[in-house]
Design a protein around this motif. Structure first.
Motif, mmCIF file in Angstrom:
data_model
loop_
_atom_site.group_PDB
_atom_site.id
_atom_site.type_symbol
_atom_site.label_atom_id
_atom_site.label_comp_id
_atom_site.label_asym_id
_atom_site.label_seq_id
_atom_site.Cartn_x
_atom_site.Cartn_y
_atom_site.Cartn_z
ATOM 1 N N UNK A 249 0.808 -1.206 0.000
ATOM 2 C CA UNK A 249 0.000 0.000 0.000
ATOM 3 C C UNK A 249 0.845 1.262 0.000
ATOM 4 N N UNK A 250 2.145 1.108 0.093
ATOM 5 C CA UNK A 250 3.051 2.251 0.140
ATOM 6 C C UNK A 250 3.730 2.396 -1.208
ATOM 7 N N UNK A 251 3.355 3.434 -1.957
ATOM 8 C CA UNK A 251 4.023 3.695 -3.221
ATOM 9 C C UNK A 251 5.348 4.396 -2.992
ATOM 10 N N UNK A 252 6.319 4.105 -3.835
ATOM 11 C CA UNK A 252 7.643 4.713 -3.695
ATOM 12 C C UNK A 252 7.684 6.041 -4.439
ATOM 13 N N UNK A 253 8.188 7.077 -3.790
ATOM 14 C CA UNK A 253 8.381 8.365 -4.458
ATOM 15 C C UNK A 253 9.398 9.189 -3.668
ATOM 16 N N UNK A 254 10.222 9.953 -4.356
ATOM 17 C CA UNK A 254 11.303 10.700 -3.689
ATOM 18 C C UNK A 254 10.820 12.038 -3.136
ATOM 19 N N UNK A 255 9.855 11.977 -2.224
ATOM 20 C CA UNK A 255 9.261 13.202 -1.683
ATOM 21 C C UNK A 255 9.027 13.084 -0.186
ATOM 22 N N UNK A 256 8.896 14.226 0.456
ATOM 23 C CA UNK A 256 8.292 14.295 1.785
ATOM 24 C C UNK A 256 6.777 14.264 1.581
ATOM 25 N N UNK A 257 6.090 13.446 2.367
ATOM 26 C CA UNK A 257 4.631 13.351 2.224
ATOM 27 C C UNK A 257 3.981 14.018 3.439
ATOM 28 N N UNK A 258 3.696 15.309 3.293
ATOM 29 C CA UNK A 258 3.176 16.133 4.390
ATOM 30 C C UNK A 258 1.654 16.101 4.333
ATOM 31 N N UNK A 259 1.043 15.452 5.333
ATOM 32 C CA UNK A 259 -0.386 15.161 5.328
ATOM 33 C C UNK A 259 -1.196 15.988 6.330
ATOM 34 N N UNK A 260 -0.543 16.847 7.068
ATOM 35 C CA UNK A 260 -1.209 17.482 8.203
ATOM 36 C C UNK A 260 -2.335 18.442 7.835
ATOM 37 N N UNK A 261 -2.249 19.260 6.775
ATOM 38 C CA UNK A 261 -3.250 20.326 6.589
ATOM 39 C C UNK A 261 -4.663 19.821 6.348
ATOM 40 N N UNK A 262 -5.634 20.533 6.910
ATOM 41 C CA UNK A 262 -7.035 20.369 6.534
ATOM 42 C C UNK A 262 -7.255 20.927 5.137
ATOM 43 N N UNK A 263 -8.294 20.447 4.474
ATOM 44 C CA UNK A 263 -8.798 21.129 3.294
ATOM 45 C C UNK A 263 -9.992 21.975 3.729
ATOM 46 N N UNK A 264 -9.877 23.276 3.617
ATOM 47 C CA UNK A 264 -10.941 24.203 3.994
ATOM 48 C C UNK A 264 -11.387 24.984 2.761
ATOM 49 N N UNK A 265 -11.577 24.248 1.693
ATOM 50 C CA UNK A 265 -11.757 24.832 0.376
ATOM 51 C C UNK A 265 -12.983 25.721 0.275
ATOM 52 N N UNK A 266 -13.987 25.487 1.115
ATOM 53 C CA UNK A 266 -15.210 26.287 1.053
ATOM 54 C C UNK A 266 -15.145 27.539 1.924
#
Length: 330
Positions: A249-266
């Protein structure tokens, strides 16, 4: 004095630190935006109108916008169950799941000059009816930033993780994430035992030692900063073996995966640039070795003291960051 979050720019994307990779190319970043209120087809139409390109349905709940200004953009219902679409019962369940399961837009890696268009797309999606994390009780929609690592070395990667770990508590307190995301186990904080090890011994680790310690202390993707995709890119066999069946389930990619922010798009005042700039605080702290090491020593003293409390550390980090004025450097 204004809080640091109030001082962060919302009208521009601050540069990463460093701005280029070890090969001299501008660092790029893929962006993932989760939201509700629209179907996949409706979201695809917004993307095509804003960025150009041709929209194509590739599966029941997956769309691809080909040939946009950014390249190909993916849009899907963000659940692995969409792969089981096809039966009447499953299709009905997936359609009903949109009440709590987000639509996700996944961009290709974007260069610094392409980032400003993100907020134009955000505005168009909001106008079309996209809903964010705080629009409902059980919505836990987020924004994931995937900045490219500057180099595949421990010197380029570990200081960033160390900086994030030391200020993660402050990031969460300065602009708290939605209650639904706090309850759900998608963005749990790093264990304090891991932060302790990063603060005390981190600078002495090799890349292999760092990966091994990370896999032992936090072998899950459900963190505010998920390093498993990066580590799988760097050491495929080590990570896959440690995670056993979950490794797939873990795809490989050369990045930091920053998941913390909410989406407050509205919400009218929310900007993707603001969430991006919160991440740049982490990278800029990581780039200042003296400041990072000083904060690590402060953490060790804080943890060893018998009379300190969580607000003491939060206030200390705020004071340190104010002194550094990381949002002012460019």
């Amino acid at each position: 004095m204004d809080s640091i979050t109030a001082l962060l720019p919302r009208d521009r994307f601050l540069p990463l630190s460093p701005e280029t990779t070890s090969s001299g190319q501008p660092r790029r970043a893929g962006i993932e935006i989760e939201f509700g209120g629209l179907t996949e087809e409706e979201a695809a139409g917004v993307v095509a109108r804003e960025l150009g390109g041709t929209q194509r349905q590739v599966a029941a709940h997956d769309w691809l916008i080909e040939g946009t200004d950014w390249g190909d953009v993916e849009i899907c219902l963000d659940t692995v169950l969409r792969e089981k679409a096809g039966s009447a019962v499953m299709d009905l369940g997936l359609d009903l799941s949109r009440a709590v399961v987000p639509i996700e837009i996944v961009t290709p890696p974007l260069g610094p000059d392409q980032l400003p268009a993100l907020d134009k797309l955000r505005s168009a999606l909001r106008s079309a009816g996209a809903q964010g994390s705080r629009d409902g009780l059980l919505l836990g929609f987020g924004v994931h930033l995937n900045p490219e690592i500057a180099d595949a070395t421990v010197e380029a990667i570990l200081p960033v993780v160390r900086a994030f770990a030391l200020i993660e508590d402050w990031l969460r307190n300065a602009d708290p994430i939605d209650p639904a995301r706090r309850v759900l186990p998608f963005v749990d904080a790093y264990p304090r035992s891991f932060v302790d090890r990063l603060a005390k011994d981190g600078p002495n680790w090799s890349l292999t030692e760092f990966i091994d310690i990370y896999l032992k202390e936090t072998p899950t993707r459900n963190r505010g900063l998920d390093m498993l995709p990066c580590f799988r890119h760097l050491d495929e066999n080590r990570v896959a073996k440690a995670l056993d069946s979950a490794g797939g389930l873990v795809g490989a990619r050369p990045t930091f995966h920053y998941r913390l922010p909410d989406c407050r798009i509205d919400e009218g005042g929310w900007r993707l640039a603001y969430e991006w700039n919160r991440w740049t605080l982490v990278e800029r702290l990581a780039a200042d070795a003296d400041a990072l090491n000083a904060l690590a020593r402060d953490w060790i003293e804080y943890r060893e003291a018998l009379t300190t409390t969580r607000p003491d550390w939060l206030a200390h980090v705020e004071e340190r960051l104010c002194e550094l004025e990381l949002w002012e450097t460019a």
